[in-house]
Scaffold this active site. Structure first.
Site, PDB file in Angstrom:
ATOM      1  N   PRO A 177       0.501 -10.336   5.434  1.00  0.00           N
ATOM      2  CA  PRO A 177       0.044 -10.403   6.823  1.00  0.00           C
ATOM      3  C   PRO A 177       1.008  -9.706   7.794  1.00  0.00           C
ATOM      4  O   PRO A 177       0.580  -9.055   8.736  1.00  0.00           O
ATOM      5  CB  PRO A 177      -0.029 -11.910   7.084  1.00  0.00           C
ATOM      6  CG  PRO A 177      -0.294 -12.520   5.734  1.00  0.00           C
ATOM      7  CD  PRO A 177       0.430 -11.651   4.752  1.00  0.00           C
ATOM      8  N   TRP A 224      -5.055  -8.491   1.457  1.00  0.00           N
ATOM      9  CA  TRP A 224      -5.769  -7.237   1.187  1.00  0.00           C
ATOM     10  C   TRP A 224      -5.705  -6.806  -0.265  1.00  0.00           C
ATOM     11  O   TRP A 224      -5.801  -5.609  -0.538  1.00  0.00           O
ATOM     12  CB  TRP A 224      -5.186  -6.083   2.016  1.00  0.00           C
ATOM     13  CG  TRP A 224      -5.148  -6.269   3.482  1.00  0.00           C
ATOM     14  CD1 TRP A 224      -4.043  -6.176   4.267  1.00  0.00           C
ATOM     15  CD2 TRP A 224      -6.248  -6.529   4.364  1.00  0.00           C
ATOM     16  NE1 TRP A 224      -4.380  -6.390   5.582  1.00  0.00           N
ATOM     17  CE2 TRP A 224      -5.733  -6.606   5.669  1.00  0.00           C
ATOM     18  CE3 TRP A 224      -7.619  -6.729   4.160  1.00  0.00           C
ATOM     19  CZ2 TRP A 224      -6.532  -6.869   6.772  1.00  0.00           C
ATOM     20  CZ3 TRP A 224      -8.419  -6.984   5.263  1.00  0.00           C
ATOM     21  CH2 TRP A 224      -7.865  -7.045   6.542  1.00  0.00           C
ATOM     22  N   GLN A 280     -25.768  12.427  11.180  1.00  0.00           N
ATOM     23  CA  GLN A 280     -26.328  13.243  12.259  1.00  0.00           C
ATOM     24  C   GLN A 280     -27.485  14.108  11.737  1.00  0.00           C
ATOM     25  O   GLN A 280     -28.542  14.216  12.375  1.00  0.00           O
ATOM     26  CB  GLN A 280     -25.220  14.123  12.865  1.00  0.00           C
ATOM     27  CG  GLN A 280     -25.612  14.819  14.154  1.00  0.00           C
ATOM     28  CD  GLN A 280     -25.893  13.821  15.272  1.00  0.00           C
ATOM     29  OE1 GLN A 280     -25.448  12.683  15.224  1.00  0.00           O
ATOM     30  NE2 GLN A 280     -26.670  14.249  16.253  1.00  0.00           N
ATOM     31  N   ILE A 281     -27.290  14.678  10.568  1.00  0.00           N
ATOM     32  CA  ILE A 281     -28.314  15.582  10.021  1.00  0.00           C
ATOM     33  C   ILE A 281     -29.561  14.800   9.584  1.00  0.00           C
ATOM     34  O   ILE A 281     -30.681  15.299   9.685  1.00  0.00           O
ATOM     35  CB  ILE A 281     -27.712  16.434   8.874  1.00  0.00           C
ATOM     36  CG1 ILE A 281     -26.732  17.451   9.487  1.00  0.00           C
ATOM     37  CG2 ILE A 281     -28.803  17.137   8.061  1.00  0.00           C
ATOM     38  CD1 ILE A 281     -25.921  18.241   8.504  1.00  0.00           C
ATOM     39  N   GLU A 314      -3.660   2.495   1.209  1.00  0.00           N
ATOM     40  CA  GLU A 314      -2.695   3.391   0.532  1.00  0.00           C
ATOM     41  C   GLU A 314      -1.932   4.222   1.551  1.00  0.00           C
ATOM     42  O   GLU A 314      -1.606   5.378   1.304  1.00  0.00           O
ATOM     43  CB  GLU A 314      -3.418   4.296  -0.467  1.00  0.00           C
ATOM     44  CG  GLU A 314      -4.062   3.534  -1.582  1.00  0.00           C
ATOM     45  CD  GLU A 314      -3.364   3.718  -2.911  1.00  0.00           C
ATOM     46  OE1 GLU A 314      -2.632   4.693  -3.089  1.00  0.00           O
ATOM     47  OE2 GLU A 314      -3.561   2.853  -3.759  1.00  0.00           O
ATOM     48  N   SER A 324       0.788  -5.595   0.123  1.00  0.00           N
ATOM     49  CA  SER A 324       0.593  -5.907   1.545  1.00  0.00           C
ATOM     50  C   SER A 324       0.671  -7.402   1.813  1.00  0.00           C
ATOM     51  O   SER A 324       0.253  -8.226   0.996  1.00  0.00           O
ATOM     52  CB  SER A 324      -0.774  -5.398   2.013  1.00  0.00           C
ATOM     53  OG  SER A 324      -0.869  -4.016   1.771  1.00  0.00           O
ATOM     54  N   GLY A 374     -30.597  12.226  11.161  1.00  0.00           N
ATOM     55  CA  GLY A 374     -31.206  11.651  12.360  1.00  0.00           C
ATOM     56  C   GLY A 374     -31.360  10.145  12.222  1.00  0.00           C
ATOM     57  O   GLY A 374     -30.489   9.467  11.667  1.00  0.00           O
ATOM     58  N   GLY A 375     -32.503   9.615  12.702  1.00  0.00           N
ATOM     59  CA  GLY A 375     -32.730   8.166  12.654  1.00  0.00           C
ATOM     60  C   GLY A 375     -32.664   7.632  11.238  1.00  0.00           C
ATOM     61  O   GLY A 375     -32.134   6.534  10.996  1.00  0.00           O
TER      62      GLY A 375
HETATM   63  C1  FAD Z   1     -10.267  -2.716   1.555  1.00  0.00           C
HETATM   64  C2  FAD Z   1      -8.786  -2.739   1.455  1.00  0.00           C
HETATM   65  C3  FAD Z   1      -8.177  -2.736   0.198  1.00  0.00           C
HETATM   66  C4  FAD Z   1      -6.796  -2.795   0.094  1.00  0.00           C
HETATM   67  N1  FAD Z   1      -6.216  -2.870  -1.153  1.00  0.00           N
HETATM   68  C5  FAD Z   1      -4.884  -3.133  -1.238  1.00  0.00           C
HETATM   69  C6  FAD Z   1      -4.285  -3.442  -2.501  1.00  0.00           C
HETATM   70  O1  FAD Z   1      -4.950  -3.445  -3.546  1.00  0.00           O
HETATM   71  N2  FAD Z   1      -2.980  -3.764  -2.524  1.00  0.00           N
HETATM   72  C7  FAD Z   1      -2.212  -3.793  -1.401  1.00  0.00           C
HETATM   73  O2  FAD Z   1      -1.026  -4.090  -1.505  1.00  0.00           O
HETATM   74  N3  FAD Z   1      -2.745  -3.481  -0.192  1.00  0.00           N
HETATM   75  C8  FAD Z   1      -4.056  -3.163  -0.077  1.00  0.00           C
HETATM   76  N4  FAD Z   1      -4.622  -2.901   1.152  1.00  0.00           N
HETATM   77  C9  FAD Z   1      -3.772  -2.932   2.351  1.00  0.00           C
HETATM   78  C10 FAD Z   1      -3.594  -1.584   3.010  1.00  0.00           C
HETATM   79  O3  FAD Z   1      -2.749  -0.774   2.253  1.00  0.00           O
HETATM   80  C11 FAD Z   1      -3.098  -1.853   4.444  1.00  0.00           C
HETATM   81  O4  FAD Z   1      -4.205  -2.363   5.167  1.00  0.00           O
HETATM   82  C12 FAD Z   1      -2.551  -0.617   5.090  1.00  0.00           C
HETATM   83  O5  FAD Z   1      -1.324  -0.256   4.502  1.00  0.00           O
HETATM   84  C13 FAD Z   1      -2.326  -0.799   6.595  1.00  0.00           C
HETATM   85  O6  FAD Z   1      -1.631  -1.971   6.882  1.00  0.00           O
HETATM   86  P1  FAD Z   1      -2.198  -2.955   8.013  1.00  0.00           P
HETATM   87  O7  FAD Z   1      -3.613  -3.205   7.703  1.00  0.00           O
HETATM   88  O8  FAD Z   1      -1.298  -4.122   8.096  1.00  0.00           O
HETATM   89  O9  FAD Z   1      -2.126  -2.126   9.359  1.00  0.00           O
HETATM   90  P2  FAD Z   1      -0.871  -1.953  10.329  1.00  0.00           P
HETATM   91  O10 FAD Z   1       0.324  -1.575   9.542  1.00  0.00           O
HETATM   92  O11 FAD Z   1      -0.782  -3.163  11.201  1.00  0.00           O
HETATM   93  O12 FAD Z   1      -1.327  -0.706  11.206  1.00  0.00           O
HETATM   94  C14 FAD Z   1      -2.195  -0.829  12.339  1.00  0.00           C
HETATM   95  C15 FAD Z   1      -2.252   0.523  13.037  1.00  0.00           C
HETATM   96  O13 FAD Z   1      -0.943   0.876  13.507  1.00  0.00           O
HETATM   97  C16 FAD Z   1      -0.560   2.150  13.015  1.00  0.00           C
HETATM   98  N5  FAD Z   1       0.880   2.189  12.752  1.00  0.00           N
HETATM   99  C17 FAD Z   1       1.650   1.242  12.151  1.00  0.00           C
HETATM  100  N6  FAD Z   1       2.923   1.661  12.081  1.00  0.00           N
HETATM  101  C18 FAD Z   1       2.960   2.888  12.639  1.00  0.00           C
HETATM  102  C19 FAD Z   1       3.995   3.857  12.865  1.00  0.00           C
HETATM  103  N7  FAD Z   1       5.246   3.629  12.476  1.00  0.00           N
HETATM  104  N8  FAD Z   1       3.670   5.001  13.474  1.00  0.00           N
HETATM  105  C20 FAD Z   1       2.389   5.247  13.851  1.00  0.00           C
HETATM  106  N9  FAD Z   1       1.368   4.388  13.675  1.00  0.00           N
HETATM  107  C21 FAD Z   1       1.665   3.228  13.074  1.00  0.00           C
HETATM  108  C22 FAD Z   1      -1.345   2.299  11.714  1.00  0.00           C
HETATM  109  O14 FAD Z   1      -1.473   3.650  11.353  1.00  0.00           O
HETATM  110  C23 FAD Z   1      -2.669   1.659  12.098  1.00  0.00           C
HETATM  111  O15 FAD Z   1      -3.466   2.577  12.804  1.00  0.00           O
HETATM  112  C24 FAD Z   1      -6.005  -2.802   1.266  1.00  0.00           C
HETATM  113  C25 FAD Z   1      -6.609  -2.790   2.522  1.00  0.00           C
HETATM  114  C26 FAD Z   1      -7.980  -2.793   2.630  1.00  0.00           C
HETATM  115  C27 FAD Z   1      -8.585  -2.856   4.004  1.00  0.00           C
END
Ligand code: FAD
Length: 409
Positions: free
Chosen positions: A137, A167, A362-363, A389, A135, A365-366
């Site tokens: 930005p 990430w 929910q089950i 993933e 991943s 409660g508080g």
């Molecule tokens: C705790 C954590 C651990 C992670 N570990 C790793 C790791 O070890 N290695 C690694 O490489 N990555 C890792 N990731 C990254 C993770 O795989 C990504 O966050 C994930 O793939 C989503 O990408 P994004 O966050 O950029 O969201 P975005 O791609 O920006 O998505 C934002 C929203 O838009 C929706 N969306 C985007 N495109 C579409 C589409 N074509 N159709 C419908 N909906 C869409 C998505 O479903 C989501 O709801 C990790 C993330 C976290 C939070």
């Protein structure tokens, strides 16, 4: 003697695997679960727990390899379910290196597997981690948008990597990083390859460490690659095979799957099982609580409203597990996921974990809403399973495409 006919079909883990499961359950109950709240608050990798797991042979390449090779395919799902039943943040610290190892196993040569995978685990007294960095930005769901570049410097016999990864589980604190980079940006995702960045390589540094909603014991951070030079042999699969593949694509030929996609496909049933572990923990905890908590002169579980919720939770956990087991069994048999069975398991298990942990709050409660009880943490932990993933939406895209044959967008 049972008079059931020999069916040739079984949902019973074999004797060895059942023993492994019981052994892990004991470790999860006595070591992992009691430590869960502390490491969630500390938001740090639980090194002492990793050490303890290494000491008993759990946190080791040998153990995980044995489970990946377990003939029924259920080794990894059974292991991950127990670890995450204990605690998901610690579970992710114990399992995070396997994604990096899997990417080497899926795309690398036997020599590369032999060289790099053991270094991702280290040994008792000196445990290590691996990180898989795909991943970025600007490239989350859209893996084709990866901008990190790998350029071959023929004179030095080295690859030069530049870019920013985000990430990354264990990013910046891992011994070995596996980095997906573009070798030929004009080919989009088909021009990508995976590279190993060996320990201590200059130019790789950790960017910001993220403060998260859940799985807080698992380290997640940016990884900055600034003129990172790695030897030619660090491209997974080897440079000759990569050049042949790229030449075939440039001539309009078949590319095979992208490196990152192959890693994710292989790992999805295991990731589904992690979510099953959290969901099962919450379902069990809520059932026990409902038998103890008395309101209106009777245990709350005697109310249909509560018992029906518990029934739905238990059924959903078992359904999710069966999907994870099916996908894992298919993968071990070498059967292709024609109906995106791996994605189905991850989709259903992730959403089940979120729903079941919410019902558990929910089950309770508080009490469920406080940090004195574990279910609020499990709910926070569960949410990642609809995001990483491949988000739930991306899983639905993959399944939708597989079952319609259409280019669903
Ligand atoms: C705790 C954590 C651990 C992670 N570990 C790793 C790791 O070890 N290695 C690694 O490489 N990555 C890792 N990731 C990254 C993770 O795989 C990504 O966050 C994930 O793939 C989503 O990408 P994004 O966050 O950029 O969201 P975005 O791609 O920006 O998505 C934002 C929203 O838009 C929706 N969306 C985007 N495109 C579409 C589409 N074509 N159709 C419908 N909906 C869409 C998505 O479903 C989501 O709801 C990790 C993330 C976290 C939070």
């Amino acid at each position: 003697m049972s008079d059931a006919p020999e069916s040739g079909f079984s949902l019973e883990p074999g004797e060895d695997l059942a023993r492994t499961r019981d052994w892990l359950h004991e470790f999860a109950a006595s070591v992992i679960r009691p430590a869960g709240a502390e490491w969630d608050e500390r938001e740090e990798t639980p090194w002492p727990v990793l050490e303890e797991a290494a000491k008993i042979g759990l946190y080791s390449l040998d153990f995980y390899t044995q489970q990946y090779l377990e003939p029924s395919g259920l080794g990894i799902p059974v292991v991950f379910e127990e670890l995450f039943w204990g605690d998901a943040g610690i579970g992710m610290s114990l399992a995070g290196s396997t994604l990096a190892a899997l990417s080497v196993a899926a795309n690398g040569t036997p020599e590369q597997v032999g060289e790099w995978c053991p270094q991702m685990f280290g040994g008792p007294g000196d445990v290590k981690l691996g990180a898989f960095c795909s991943s970025e930005p600007e490239a989350g769901s859209d893996v084709a948008a990866i901008r990190t570049r790998a350029v071959y410097d023929g004179a030095a016999g080295e690859w030069v990597l530049n870019g920013v990864k985000t990430w990354a589980t264990n990013g910046g604190i891992a011994q070995v990083h596996v980095v997906v980079a573009s070798v030929d940006p004009s080919l989009g995702s088909r021009g990508q390859a995976s590279f190993v960045v060996p320990p201590g390589t200059a130019g790789l540094s950790m960017g910001q460490k993220f403060r998260k909603h859940g799985i807080r014991a698992s380290h997640t951070a940016e990884v900055v690659l600034s003129d990172v030079r790695v030897p030619e042999r660090c491209v997974l699969g080897g440079r000759d095979r990569l050049e042949e593949r790229l030449a075939r694509i440039r001539e309009g030929g078949h590319a095979g799957e992208q490196a990152a996609m192959r890693t994710f496909e292989a790992s999805r049933p295991g990731v589904a099982a992690m979510a099953v572990g959290i969901a099962r923990a919450a379902a069990e905890y809520a059932a026990e609580y409902s038998a103890r908590r008395v309101q209106f002169g009777r245990p709350i579980g005697q109310n249909q409203a509560v018992a029906f919720m518990l029934a739905d939770m238990a059924a959903a956990v078992d359904a999710a597990r069966l999907l994870a087991w099916r996908a894992a069994w298919m993968a071990r048999q070498g059967r292709p996921f024609r109906r995106a069975e791996g994605s189905m398991s991850k989709l259903v298990a992730g959403e089940t974990a979120v729903r079941v942990t919410e019902q558990a709050i929910q089950i309770l409660g508080g009490n469920g809403y406080t940090r004195d009880f574990p279910v609020e943490r499990w709910h926070r932990d569960a949410k990642i399973f609809t995001i990483f993933e491949g988000t739930s939406e991306i899983q639905r895209l993959i399944i939708g495409r597989a079952i319609t044959g259409l280019d669903v967008r």
